[in-house]
Write an enzyme that holds these catalytic residues in place. Sequence first.
Site, PDB file in Angstrom:
ATOM      1  N   GLU A 187     -75.228  42.077  -0.069  1.00 26.49           N
ATOM      2  CA  GLU A 187     -75.759  41.204   0.974  1.00 26.49           C
ATOM      3  C   GLU A 187     -74.818  41.341   2.153  1.00 26.49           C
ATOM      4  OE1 GLU A 187     -76.098  38.837   3.605  1.00 26.49           O
ATOM      5  OE2 GLU A 187     -75.478  37.173   2.324  1.00 26.49           O
ATOM      6  N   CYS A 242     -74.692  34.265   7.828  1.00 26.85           N
ATOM      7  CA  CYS A 242     -75.406  35.546   7.781  1.00 26.85           C
ATOM      8  C   CYS A 242     -76.891  35.374   8.019  1.00 26.85           C
ATOM      9  CB  CYS A 242     -75.150  36.249   6.451  1.00 26.85           C
ATOM     10  SG  CYS A 242     -75.667  35.296   5.003  1.00 26.85           S
TER      11      CYS A 242
END
Length: 508
Positions: free
Chosen positions: A247, A281
């Site tokens: 990720e 994020c």
Amino acid sequence: MTAIIEPTTTTDPGTTETFESLNPANGDVVGVHPVASKEDVDAAVARAREASAWWRELGFEGRQELLMQWKGVITRRMAQLADLVHLETGKPHGDAQLEIALAIDHLNWAAKHAKKVLGRHKVSSGLLMANQASYVQYQPLGVIGVIGPWNYPVFTPMGSIVYALSAGNTVVFKPSEYTPGVGRWLAESFAEVVHGRPVLQTVTGLGETGNALCLADIDKLAFTGSGRTGKKVMAACATNLTPVIIEAGGKDVLIVDEDADLAAAADAAIWSGMANAGQTCIGTERVYVHEKVFDPFMKELTDQVQQVRAGDDATASFGPITMPSQIDIIKSHLDDAVAKGANVVIGGPEAVGERFVQPTILSHVPEDSTEMTEETFGPTLAVNPVKTMEEAVERTNATAYGLAGAVFSKKNGMAIAERIRSGMTSINAVTAFAGVPSLPFGGVGESGFGRIHGPDGLKEFTYAKAITRQKYKPLLALTTFARDAKTDKRAATLINLMHGGKSTLPKK
């Protein structure tokens, strides 16, 4: 047996290499932690391997019982953990508590749903294999390595840790060097409920420690961090063909349609873009607004952002930039955008201080500026008008990233969301998907691959096991050298009846 690795050195038995975690708001030392060497990491993995048999044999119910106990420990000590998160990241206590609460909810879901998702269940055998009872179940991989980030040091790594544990794996966790205390707290609290067994261990250190975990005898590694570091992680894991979940951030967009609730969209953009000092994020960095409502949206945005402020006092909206090197990146992106003609609505390059960055909004930002193409990871929003939602989608997808985003529209939200190339999208809200334990979390492109959370997240830490059991002898014995021509003819006839059918192709 302790759940925390206290490394030793071969050069001087009386000393251990250490590093400090610092409060980013003022530079104060929060804690001193050992630097785990390759030998320390390998030893932790070996202990995890030994403990994996015990943890696996507990079964779904046994693991659920202990994970529920851990959930209770974390919940009762939430204030203590939130204080540590606040000290190591600088984020307000309320934000720290929010991420812990989300992690607790995911822990609860994973532990309670693991058996239903992963346990043995029957599947159809089909007509040809009708004499077989067929089953599939998902077996734990063994030992999982987790490398976590500093921006959400509880919620993000727990999205891998609790799903891996619920699936029957043991875990060795390497937290960010900026939040090692949080990582140690998690391992120590879990050790209490498993009476010190090394089911979840934390190894602290810098990049070398993370690299050692990649090269260790683990069965899979889950990584959250920058794309640049993610590539290094993949390269290291490739040495042993260790599979990875990556990720790696994004450049997420919030789209505002002409029929959107502008006040709600503005509030969401500010929160998603500036909460945690923009160090999210899945946070908003770009905003595309239908030109028909661009001016009223900008008024809402500028009016609402007046109440938002960075600081380290109790009334501040968000805290400092946790990683000092990010300050220069934020400044360079703003400088580049302004130099190329962007309008400064609020803040701008002057909003970047030594530790804090005040809210910044730019408009009419050139699409080739780094403020639009690279992850800024600061409390900034780049807002541009678009003529149509088709243009908004086209610009949204014109990036190598593909993590998340949001759409505000009363009528067309789903149609717009489905066309966005990303792993996750919320409609008339921001980051809502992250709070839903049953939904998968992850991206595409340079945002990474693999999924945590939900059934997909549980399966990521397992392998599928297929089992068949013969119920009675087959009517057509095909898997034997005693098979004759008559049997072959019958088999051909059966396949023709099952799959031949009539051609649906157009006649020439």
